[in-house]
Write an enzyme that holds these catalytic residues in place. Structure first.
Site, PDB file in Angstrom:
ATOM      1  N   THR A 143      37.272  34.239  31.146  1.00  0.00           N
ATOM      2  CA  THR A 143      37.700  33.176  30.231  1.00  0.00           C
ATOM      3  C   THR A 143      36.754  33.016  29.041  1.00  0.00           C
ATOM      4  O   THR A 143      37.057  32.284  28.113  1.00  0.00           O
ATOM      5  CB  THR A 143      37.821  31.822  30.962  1.00  0.00           C
ATOM      6  OG1 THR A 143      36.607  31.546  31.667  1.00  0.00           O
ATOM      7  CG2 THR A 143      38.988  31.859  31.939  1.00  0.00           C
ATOM      8  N   ASP A 199      32.917  48.858  41.262  1.00  0.00           N
ATOM      9  CA  ASP A 199      32.121  50.067  41.467  1.00  0.00           C
ATOM     10  C   ASP A 199      33.072  51.171  41.924  1.00  0.00           C
ATOM     11  O   ASP A 199      34.291  50.982  41.919  1.00  0.00           O
ATOM     12  CB  ASP A 199      31.013  49.802  42.502  1.00  0.00           C
ATOM     13  CG  ASP A 199      29.759  50.643  42.246  1.00  0.00           C
ATOM     14  OD1 ASP A 199      29.900  51.875  42.041  1.00  0.00           O
ATOM     15  OD2 ASP A 199      28.647  50.083  42.250  1.00  0.00           O
ATOM     16  N   LYS A 228      32.805  39.361  42.198  1.00  0.00           N
ATOM     17  CA  LYS A 228      33.436  40.246  41.202  1.00  0.00           C
ATOM     18  C   LYS A 228      33.018  41.707  41.359  1.00  0.00           C
ATOM     19  O   LYS A 228      32.504  42.338  40.431  1.00  0.00           O
ATOM     20  CB  LYS A 228      33.097  39.773  39.778  1.00  0.00           C
ATOM     21  CG  LYS A 228      33.541  38.358  39.454  1.00  0.00           C
ATOM     22  CD  LYS A 228      33.220  38.013  37.998  1.00  0.00           C
ATOM     23  CE  LYS A 228      33.588  36.595  37.638  1.00  0.00           C
ATOM     24  NZ  LYS A 228      32.657  35.604  38.230  1.00  0.00           N
ATOM     25  N   LYS A 278      33.144  27.285  45.411  1.00  0.00           N
ATOM     26  CA  LYS A 278      32.936  28.658  44.945  1.00  0.00           C
ATOM     27  C   LYS A 278      31.451  28.968  44.994  1.00  0.00           C
ATOM     28  O   LYS A 278      30.633  28.217  44.469  1.00  0.00           O
ATOM     29  CB  LYS A 278      33.451  28.847  43.521  1.00  0.00           C
ATOM     30  CG  LYS A 278      33.204  30.261  42.972  1.00  0.00           C
ATOM     31  CD  LYS A 278      33.759  30.439  41.571  1.00  0.00           C
ATOM     32  CE  LYS A 278      32.838  29.891  40.499  1.00  0.00           C
ATOM     33  NZ  LYS A 278      31.609  30.738  40.306  1.00  0.00           N
ATOM     34  N   ARG A 295      30.846  22.661  35.733  1.00  0.00           N
ATOM     35  CA  ARG A 295      30.024  21.634  35.091  1.00  0.00           C
ATOM     36  C   ARG A 295      30.689  20.273  34.923  1.00  0.00           C
ATOM     37  O   ARG A 295      30.002  19.254  35.049  1.00  0.00           O
ATOM     38  CB  ARG A 295      29.517  22.172  33.741  1.00  0.00           C
ATOM     39  CG  ARG A 295      28.424  23.214  33.914  1.00  0.00           C
ATOM     40  CD  ARG A 295      28.188  24.020  32.651  1.00  0.00           C
ATOM     41  NE  ARG A 295      29.263  24.983  32.425  1.00  0.00           N
ATOM     42  CZ  ARG A 295      29.272  25.888  31.454  1.00  0.00           C
ATOM     43  NH1 ARG A 295      28.261  25.941  30.601  1.00  0.00           N
ATOM     44  NH2 ARG A 295      30.272  26.740  31.330  1.00  0.00           N
ATOM     45  N   ASP A 355      32.631  34.502  44.954  1.00  0.00           N
ATOM     46  CA  ASP A 355      32.937  35.030  43.617  1.00  0.00           C
ATOM     47  C   ASP A 355      31.868  36.027  43.181  1.00  0.00           C
ATOM     48  O   ASP A 355      30.980  35.705  42.395  1.00  0.00           O
ATOM     49  CB  ASP A 355      33.023  33.837  42.648  1.00  0.00           C
ATOM     50  CG  ASP A 355      33.299  34.251  41.215  1.00  0.00           C
ATOM     51  OD1 ASP A 355      33.917  35.305  41.002  1.00  0.00           O
ATOM     52  OD2 ASP A 355      32.895  33.501  40.301  1.00  0.00           O
TER      53      ASP A 355
END
Length: 232
Positions: free
Chosen positions: A119, A64, A61, A32, A211, A59
């Site tokens: 999330t 608009d 997102k 990603k 992570r 990614d």
């Protein structure tokens, strides 16, 4: 595409991301590329990682007005990524504009998925900050149905909601789920989390793991553990 682990390469430079990816000598993970790396290095980093043989979830997102998103997606479609995304909250008109822009002259396009609720959002913050008072599960389901009805391929959602999304929108409607942590790991700033094995059981199609892999003492071992728990 079958089930897969997508590694969130949330680095701030090409040097950092390639130092990380160079560790993977056997299998090239699905990666990603998010805002941090894309804004630091631009579209060139996408082309370089793609040239190395990795599948890419871009990614960014988008959210608009429909025409702006349509034009942006037309540019992103040239990067030959495998998945890209937008915010479902942008409405059906924006989603349809995105699909139009993303579809190439030959009719092909990357998979396009919608973010439902992040999330890091929980019921309390959604009510307080967004003035949305419906139960968060129902909000996610409504956004997912909006995305499906507008022609998208799936959604980004918490693994806690993946099974319900499939129940509501069909098994072929993809669920891409961040918020995955090992049972013995730290949840960090994620509030709705699940282990890779549990995400598999509940029906996630792809898990996005950052992570727990990128900050691990042995990232390759951590990646292999994720694959073993989720895919194998």
């Amino acid at each position: 595409m079958g089930k897969d682990v997508i590694v969130a390469c949330d680095f701030s430079s090409a040097e950092q991301v390639f130092s990380f990816l160079d560790r993977f000598t056997d299998k090239k993970p699905f990666v990603k590329i998010g805002m941090e790396l894309y804004y630091a290095e631009g579209p060139a980093i996408v082309r370089e990682i793609k040239a190395r043989g990795h599948k890419i979830f871009l990614d960014l997102k988008l959210h608009d007005i429909p025409n702006t998103v349509k034009k942006a997606m037309a540019v992103l479609s040239r990067l030959d990524v495998d998945i890209c995304n937008l915010h479902a909250a942008g409405t059906t008109a924006m989603i349809q504009g995105a699909l139009e822009g993303l579809t190439r002259p030959d009719g092909t396009r990357p998979l396009l998925i919608a973010v439902t609720q992040l999330t890091s959002t929980d019921q309390e913050s959604m009510e307080r900050d967004l003035l949305i008072h419906e139960p968060i599960d129902e909000v996610v389901m409504h956004y997912a149905e909006t995305a499906r009805n507008a022609g998208l391929d799936g959604v980004v959602c918490s693994p806690l909601e993946a099974g319900k999304v499939h129940d509501r929108c069909g098994r072929e409607f993809l669920t891409v789920t961040p918020g995955v942590r090992f049972a013995d790991g730290d949840a960090g700033d994620q509030k709705r989390v699940m282990t890779p094995a549990a995400a598999r059981e509940i029906g996630s199609d792809y898990i996005v793991v950052g992570r727990p892999i990128t900050a691990a003492a042995d990232p390759v071992a951590a990646y292999n553990r994720c694959v073993a728990e989720f895919v194998d």
